[in-house]
Design an enzyme around this catalytic site. Structure first.
Site, PDB file in Angstrom:
ATOM      1  N   TYR A 154      19.138 -47.212  -1.502  1.00 52.79           N
ATOM      2  CA  TYR A 154      17.815 -46.553  -1.485  1.00 52.79           C
ATOM      3  C   TYR A 154      17.953 -45.035  -1.676  1.00 52.79           C
ATOM      4  O   TYR A 154      17.205 -44.424  -2.446  1.00 52.79           O
ATOM      5  CB  TYR A 154      17.159 -46.894  -0.152  1.00 52.79           C
ATOM      6  CG  TYR A 154      15.730 -46.449   0.036  1.00 52.79           C
ATOM      7  CD1 TYR A 154      14.663 -47.154  -0.529  1.00 52.79           C
ATOM      8  CD2 TYR A 154      15.428 -45.347   0.842  1.00 52.79           C
ATOM      9  CE1 TYR A 154      13.350 -46.757  -0.319  1.00 52.79           C
ATOM     10  CE2 TYR A 154      14.119 -44.958   1.058  1.00 52.79           C
ATOM     11  CZ  TYR A 154      13.078 -45.658   0.481  1.00 52.79           C
ATOM     12  OH  TYR A 154      11.779 -45.269   0.700  1.00 52.79           O
ATOM     13  N   LYS A 158      16.319 -42.975  -4.677  1.00 49.22           N
ATOM     14  CA  LYS A 158      15.316 -41.944  -4.414  1.00 49.22           C
ATOM     15  C   LYS A 158      15.759 -40.580  -4.950  1.00 49.22           C
ATOM     16  O   LYS A 158      14.920 -39.777  -5.372  1.00 49.22           O
ATOM     17  CB  LYS A 158      15.000 -41.880  -2.914  1.00 49.22           C
ATOM     18  CG  LYS A 158      14.229 -43.110  -2.404  1.00 49.22           C
ATOM     19  CD  LYS A 158      12.987 -43.394  -3.226  1.00 49.22           C
ATOM     20  CE  LYS A 158      11.982 -44.299  -2.542  1.00 49.22           C
ATOM     21  NZ  LYS A 158      10.879 -44.684  -3.452  1.00 49.22           N
TER      22      LYS A 158
HETATM   23  P1  NAP Z   1       5.099 -51.037   1.356  1.00 54.51           P
HETATM   24  O1  NAP Z   1       4.025 -51.039   2.395  1.00 54.51           O
HETATM   25  O2  NAP Z   1       6.213 -52.041   1.486  1.00 54.51           O
HETATM   26  O3  NAP Z   1       4.411 -51.189  -0.079  1.00 54.51           O
HETATM   27  C1  NAP Z   1       5.178 -51.286  -1.246  1.00 54.51           C
HETATM   28  C2  NAP Z   1       4.438 -52.162  -2.226  1.00 54.51           C
HETATM   29  O4  NAP Z   1       5.234 -52.254  -3.423  1.00 54.51           O
HETATM   30  C3  NAP Z   1       4.243 -53.590  -1.716  1.00 54.51           C
HETATM   31  O5  NAP Z   1       2.913 -54.025  -1.906  1.00 54.51           O
HETATM   32  C4  NAP Z   1       5.224 -54.380  -2.559  1.00 54.51           C
HETATM   33  O6  NAP Z   1       4.849 -55.721  -2.778  1.00 54.51           O
HETATM   34  C5  NAP Z   1       5.196 -53.603  -3.860  1.00 54.51           C
HETATM   35  N1  NAP Z   1       6.312 -53.947  -4.712  1.00 54.51           N
HETATM   36  C6  NAP Z   1       7.597 -54.211  -4.325  1.00 54.51           C
HETATM   37  N2  NAP Z   1       8.331 -54.539  -5.393  1.00 54.51           N
HETATM   38  C7  NAP Z   1       7.523 -54.488  -6.472  1.00 54.51           C
HETATM   39  C8  NAP Z   1       7.711 -54.738  -7.851  1.00 54.51           C
HETATM   40  N3  NAP Z   1       8.907 -55.113  -8.336  1.00 54.51           N
HETATM   41  N4  NAP Z   1       6.658 -54.609  -8.680  1.00 54.51           N
HETATM   42  C9  NAP Z   1       5.441 -54.247  -8.200  1.00 54.51           C
HETATM   43  N5  NAP Z   1       5.193 -53.993  -6.906  1.00 54.51           N
HETATM   44  C10 NAP Z   1       6.226 -54.124  -6.047  1.00 54.51           C
HETATM   45  O7  NAP Z   1       5.801 -49.624   1.261  1.00 54.51           O
HETATM   46  P2  NAP Z   1       5.264 -48.144   1.572  1.00 54.51           P
HETATM   47  O8  NAP Z   1       5.795 -47.745   2.867  1.00 54.51           O
HETATM   48  O9  NAP Z   1       3.825 -48.035   1.275  1.00 54.51           O
HETATM   49  O10 NAP Z   1       6.101 -47.351   0.473  1.00 54.51           O
HETATM   50  C11 NAP Z   1       5.579 -46.970  -0.791  1.00 54.51           C
HETATM   51  C12 NAP Z   1       6.612 -46.101  -1.501  1.00 54.51           C
HETATM   52  O11 NAP Z   1       6.891 -44.957  -0.695  1.00 54.51           O
HETATM   53  C13 NAP Z   1       7.945 -46.797  -1.733  1.00 54.51           C
HETATM   54  O12 NAP Z   1       8.506 -46.376  -2.955  1.00 54.51           O
HETATM   55  C14 NAP Z   1       8.791 -46.290  -0.589  1.00 54.51           C
HETATM   56  O13 NAP Z   1      10.166 -46.353  -0.881  1.00 54.51           O
HETATM   57  C15 NAP Z   1       8.280 -44.872  -0.467  1.00 54.51           C
HETATM   58  N6  NAP Z   1       8.509 -44.244   0.849  1.00 54.51           N
HETATM   59  C16 NAP Z   1       7.971 -44.791   1.989  1.00 54.51           C
HETATM   60  C17 NAP Z   1       8.195 -44.165   3.214  1.00 54.51           C
HETATM   61  C18 NAP Z   1       7.626 -44.695   4.513  1.00 54.51           C
HETATM   62  O14 NAP Z   1       7.967 -44.151   5.567  1.00 54.51           O
HETATM   63  N7  NAP Z   1       6.771 -45.706   4.496  1.00 54.51           N
HETATM   64  C19 NAP Z   1       8.982 -43.013   3.267  1.00 54.51           C
HETATM   65  C20 NAP Z   1       9.520 -42.495   2.093  1.00 54.51           C
HETATM   66  C21 NAP Z   1       9.274 -43.118   0.884  1.00 54.51           C
HETATM   67  P3  NAP Z   1       5.431 -56.886  -1.791  1.00 54.51           P
HETATM   68  O15 NAP Z   1       4.908 -56.555  -0.432  1.00 54.51           O
HETATM   69  O16 NAP Z   1       4.879 -58.139  -2.392  1.00 54.51           O
HETATM   70  O17 NAP Z   1       6.918 -56.767  -1.882  1.00 54.51           O
END
Ligand code: NAP
Length: 254
Positions: A154, A158
């Site tokens: 990851y 990133k």
């Molecule tokens: P999340 O709640 O898990 O949402 C991610 C979404 O992406 C889910 O709906 C997932 O679908 C979808 N997804 C996964 N693989 C995919 C694919 N191959 N094609 C299309 N859609 C896909 O995550 P989040 O926390 O909102 O994170 C969103 C972004 O922010 C991510 O890139 C994450 O790495 C980044 N981020 C998050 C945090 C944090 O603290 N939350 C911090 C830093 C960065 P499924 O559920 O069906 O897999």
């Protein structure tokens, strides 16, 4: 104010969490939004929320790591909503493990969704943006980009997104297209809830631990990231490109 009014935005991973927050914010600011996720029915839930309060949105089911599906989705967005001006590369997955336990599949899955996905979506989207001489590409990095235990895959992806962002900024700037990245710290979503469960703590404990370690003394929520995305997406931000904005309550300072 122009902002994102009447622009067409595509948000990947928009069914929930940060992506859903960004889609709702861009729609509230006047954009027509395509919400893309693996599961179209899940994306439809975000669309229903947006249309329920008078916004314009469509749901798309596609895997961002599949070139044909991405091309078809981008073509559909342009045909149905009239172009594509804003792309938010947000879809993401975690496959955390210490290096000695990390499988090749853990590595490849994370690279495919975050890096290959952002590459494919940006490549398909830029065609419409170059034609329009206007575009905004926003990719979701992370504070983990600078290294995080258990996240060799990851962290690498990133930081890779930061390199992609700067390169797209250089190549696409002459066509009126900016590329920027947001690096969130802890944001309360399904992703962080799953991590909390995996390490045997509650999401409340995780939120508290993060709040203790940042100057603003609270955890982040999707609206915090949506606010940064709205800034980069706005027409007025055309002189801001190649940047990585850390949105983490200042946690890197302490
Ligand atoms: P999340 O709640 O898990 O949402 C991610 C979404 O992406 C889910 O709906 C997932 O679908 C979808 N997804 C996964 N693989 C995919 C694919 N191959 N094609 C299309 N859609 C896909 O995550 P989040 O926390 O909102 O994170 C969103 C972004 O922010 C991510 O890139 C994450 O790495 C980044 N981020 C998050 C945090 C944090 O603290 N939350 C911090 C830093 C960065 P499924 O559920 O069906 O897999």
């Amino acid at each position: 104010m122009a902002g994102v009014q009447d622009r067409v935005a595509l948000v990947t991973g928009g069914a929930q969490g940060i992506g859903a927050g960004i889609a709702a914010r861009l729609a509230a600011d006047g954009a027509k939004v395509a919400v893309l996720d693996l599961n179209q029915a899940a994306a439809q839930a975000t669309v229903d929320q947006i249309t329920g309060i008078g916004g314009t949105a469509i749901a798309l089911g596609a895997d961002v790591s599949d070139g044909e599906q991405v091309q078809a989705a981008v073509d559909q967005v342009a045909a149905e909503l009239g172009g594509l001006h804003i792309l938010v590369n947000n879809a993401g997955v975690l496959r955390d493990n210490l290096l000695f336990k990390m499988s090749e599949d853990d590595w490849t899955t994370v690279m495919n969704v975050h890096l290959r996905g952002a590459f494919l979506c940006s490549k398909a989207a830029q065609k419409h943006m170059v034609d329009a001489k206007y575009g905004r590409i926003i990719s979701m990095s992370s504070t983990s980009a600078t290294g995080n235990r258990g996240q060799a895959n990851y962290s690498t992806a990133k930081m890779g997104l930061q390199g992609l962002t700067k390169t797209l900024a250089i190549e696409l700037g002459p066509f009126g297209i900016t590329a920027n990245a947001i690096a969130p710290g802890f944001i309360e979503t399904a992703m962080t809830k799953a991590t909390a469960e995996r390490i045997g703590i509650t999401i409340e404990q995780m939120r508290e631990a993060n709040a203790k370690n940042n100057p603003v003394r609270r955890g982040g929520v999707p609206a915090d990231i949506a606010n940064a995305a709205a800034f980069f997406a706005g027409e007025e931000s055309g002189y801001v490109t190649g940047q990585v904005l850390y949105v983490d309550g200042g946690s890197e300072l302490v």
